[in-house]
Scaffold this motif. Structure first.
Motif, short mmCIF file in Angstrom:
data_model
loop_
_atom_site.label_atom_id
_atom_site.label_comp_id
_atom_site.label_asym_id
_atom_site.label_seq_id
_atom_site.Cartn_x
_atom_site.Cartn_y
_atom_site.Cartn_z
N GLU A 95 0.71 4.14 -2.82
CA GLU A 95 0.38 5.54 -2.53
C GLU A 95 1.51 6.51 -2.86
O GLU A 95 1.35 7.72 -2.75
CB GLU A 95 -0.02 5.69 -1.05
N MET A 96 2.66 5.95 -3.24
CA MET A 96 3.78 6.82 -3.59
C MET A 96 3.46 7.65 -4.82
O MET A 96 2.77 7.19 -5.72
CB MET A 96 5.03 5.98 -3.88
N ARG A 132 0.83 -1.22 0.00
CA ARG A 132 0.00 0.00 0.00
C ARG A 132 0.86 1.25 0.00
O ARG A 132 0.57 2.23 -0.68
CB ARG A 132 -0.92 0.01 1.23
N PHE A 133 1.93 1.23 0.76
CA PHE A 133 2.84 2.38 0.79
C PHE A 133 3.35 2.67 -0.61
O PHE A 133 3.38 3.82 -1.05
CB PHE A 133 4.00 2.08 1.75
#
Lengths: 330, 330, 330, 330
Positions: D297-298, D293-294
């Protein structure tokens, strides 16, 4: 019987600096003085020199004269594509096309000089190409650039042999072309007959290879173009004298050089910081000569049988009997 | 002239399992069969055995009988304080006092058995004491527990020698007592005459020590109580046969054993997985004998001079001339 | 709540050379310019400087003026006893008494300067003391010399704190004082209240220590005098920016600094070669501040319980929940 | 947005033995119980199982039933060609044709089972193929045998995907197929569309690769067939929980999996010895989900720009701001 021609990278006679001793641990020598030192080192027939470092386009003739004067040959021409600040984030793999072209132009210069000087191998060590930190580079672009830069120059000079020299790290935290495997992967993609590999014994150790196995893999594809010898602690590319750490691995390496019929130069890539430099060169050659003779005198059929059985015990007995037992009388 | 008494840990004759081959790569042997194999191994005078593994309180007499029957001595009694599931998060350093007491009681049992059997050294290898992950343990408590457990048992048996055996890792990701330095730090804190160190040649290599230097440091404080020999790749405690990787480091180790006048046992801690086990034991002893003789025949004054000058080149020449040059006639 | 004073070794603002790029990857700065850069680096309160490098006996006053002018403090004075060619085979451990005295005199000079400048810690990193090759040095003499040299200067200045900074290797192939354990062993032998240890986070990583554990061991004996922060690949003392490789180990280190109540300086020993140097200093401080706050906000009782149980899983969950989960909304 | 299917090698629920604890640190489970444990592990959709270990030709139907009963899929079938004593000196590379055929027959059995069970990838980890000692094997024959064995079975089943899983060492001292490069070298020689590579995150770490770079190299040739996740100390294949050591390298790996559009399984190859096994599996998946997810979302354009500039400082700032800064309010 194996008969190798020994050479030395002239930096073996340099001042040998590091980040804590910028003046260097040794007296500095001019290029001419380095060549002189090489010519005075018993057993040395050739030298390795750096295009764009030791000499450049403007001093090819002068270099030829000095080489001749000292009765030397040039075992390989190296390309200095790592020491200029502009290459600090990559040379052949740099994102900036101008920088890549600068690096390629140095290799082209080396190739033209090699043609003039009749040198068989241009050696490419892409020291600047890699990364220092996780999450620092675009690996897709980096490898695209790196491979296409190399492919391009290699194809421009189809009659000139080029060799890539892999290394695990330094000056970057991780080099791009770091193992025998990534070297061969790249070679197979490029598919050029004039493009092979320089195995540096210590670089192979640094990435946990057994150099003998790496030589066999290179030879499997006809790609063992050049050899650099030295030794180290495996932690770092110490460029120590031959045989000072890895006795059996060095002996095994010479066993396989003989077995695969290697005919090229064997070149010392060493940097004696605290020892007599000519002495270390001469000793390293003597060690290689001793190992070469030991390998020549081995009973090949017997060794083949032991290796076929992976009989490590019998091999170790054979090695120790051949060496220590003959020396020491209990 | 140095005359060592050679021993072997009886696990050298075991089935030699690992996590991928639980059945083991070798035929299994009973304790008695292991002792028999040791007695049949040329050069072996003694064995190392595990209290709470090979034998326990109930079988001390029986063990004595077998040892005598096979004409062996016991070089050291080891304490099996690592293989039981209850010790998986530590034995001597466990947070739970009951578990610590269990471990201490095993060492006490070993000490009582040593008294009965007349064994000089009880060897303590705290394999379970360490950690696997960053941020996993309370290092303050761990070291308090570890040192006070050891101190306690060592002081209970003032006439019995105990030796701690340090190791970098395995079975835990990082061992607590991992280097010659942490061993000596602990010894100096405890300050007991009957408490010293077992240096395992391969354990020292694993944590990047030069074992010769480690032996000198231990001897500086009179704490070199016992020696384990083997070799490895430096990546792992492979327990390979002596001399198979680190020729010069092994020779240097024997040079210093002589120099400091080491008188104890030299014990093989090896686990031949794919070779004849008795053969590997015998070969390892032969290598140590050859190295011992080589060291005995060295010109001490000459060597002292070279070492005083840190003349690595002259030493390497001397070693290669003494060994290869005598063997190979070019 | 932990409140650290951050400093930086002024070499962080240097040209950052290595053996392949002698000119350095960065613009060079004078000593004054380095101090200026430090003063411009947000979060920096102090600097580390080298006696016999950045300044000497003749320029103490001038140095004081500059330090004051830039509003800095001196976190520690380092002793440049490694970069002169005469120290290439050892400084404090050299066989030649004259050379040892030269090295000791530099430390004495640093101590006198520290007194004049009101600096708490004189830092001794014996980079030249070690060996490169197996069988190269006389370890008995080397350690005798090394310990007695250090003991001597430490005892001459009973009111001055000295700290030894251990390191695995470089510039020598193996350093003598290489681990937290050998440091403590030496300290216990010398037994001087004014003599402690500088832990360099990256040096500890290089020799396979968990720096948090090393800090606890030093604190056990009241010997954690100074801290150097950085990060690396574990293969080499890369002096990379804080947190760039070992996130959990860094966090754990700050957890224990708090737990043991460390009050001294935290000093950056970094050498940014390809990045904005002031930026790397500022970022490293920010990372340490963030980690310090994270540790401050931790539920101590809860963490203590998890560590007591060695519950690595619960700790990892706690860390990831505290960090990623708060950031990323799935 | 990346959506991975997570699997687990059922050995994650085994007794987890090592050479010091043959009984294992955990309760043992039957194959059925392991499958049940997998089905109870939140987030797990599939399993990896061993042909010739967990099941064989005679139990394919029964295995199918159990897999279905527990609502699982089979992410890959592994070939147990390493745990039998007869393979101790090599399986696919053994000098004895009979042994090579035995190993090949196991792979054929796995391929037939894969067809019956509808499994996309047969995973080949040639753990037995390598060497322990220098000068132990005939590297020329070893590689001839190894490559021709693999080529042969791969060509017999053109509609079945096979993946080779490289690893640096263990159980042999050095594995033959040890790096991403040697894997690709072999693949390019064999040249079969149905033959690719399994990257094991920890195996890549063990041989000093950055796994993200290795994944990019595999994808360059369309050869990233399968992924094994775990973490380790880089010294050894510890098979620790995901994210416990290499936070940034793991995150970078997921960044590149997304970038190259990896669609296959992500399978846990872990062996929790001292932790709740289901808990470790679930946590590892949670970490991968958080990282996925990180990465999702970048700001891709922003990251691309930083990577293009090799701006390690800006990337580190971005990572720490995205993570710690959001969590900790000073």
């Amino acid at each position: 019987m194996a008969k190798y021609k020994y050479a030395v990278g002239v930096w073996a006679y340099g001042s040998v600096s590091d980040r804590f001793c910028e003046q260097g641990y040794q007296q500095s020598r001019t290029f001419r003085e380095k060549l002189k030192a090489a010519s005075e080192s018993k057993g040395i027939k050739g030298v390795e020199i750096h295009f764009n470092g030791d000499f450049d386009e403007s001093s090819v003739d002068e270099t030829k004269q000095m080489i001749d004067e000292f009765g030397l040959e040039i075992a390989a021409i190296n390309c200095e594509i790592f020491g200029n600040r502009k290459f600090r984030k990559g040379a052949l793999s740099a994102n900036d096309l101008v920088i890549r072209e600068d690096a390629m132009e140095i290799i082209r210069g080396a190739a033209r000089a090699a043609r003039q000087l009749g040198v068989e191998v241009v050696n490419i060590w892409p020291g600047a190409d890699g990364h220092d930190y996780p999450f620092q580079v675009n690996f897709i672009d980096l490898w695209n650039h790196l491979i296409s830069s190399v492919k391009s120059v290699v194809e421009e000079f189809p009659n000139q042999k080029f060799a890539i020299e892999y290394k695990g790290r330094e000056p970057r935290g991780r080099s791009a072309i770091s193992t025998v495997g990534t070297s061969l992967m790249m070679l197979q993609e490029i598919g050029a007959d004039n493009f092979g590999v320089t195995i540096d014994f210590g670089h192979a150790l640094q990435v946990k290879e057994n150099p003998a196995e790496s030589a066999v893999l290179l030879n499997r594809y006809g790609k063992l173009f050049h050899v650099h010898m030295n030794d180290n602690t495996r932690d770092w590319d110490d460029d120590f004298m031959v045989g000072s750490y890895h006795v059996w691995e060095t002996l095994e390496f010479f066993y396989y050089l003989k077995k695969i019929g290697y005919q090229g130069w064997i070149s010392l890539d060493i940097t004696p910081a605290r020892e007599d430099q000519i002495g270390v060169v001469e000793h390293s050659i003597e060690v290689m000569e001793q190992m070469g003779r030991f390998v020549d005198e081995m009973d090949d059929a017997f060794m083949e049988k032991l290796l076929a059985e992976q009989d490590a015990l019998a091999v170790q007995k054979h090695l120790f009997q051949g060496i220590f037992a003959a020396t020491v009388r209990g």
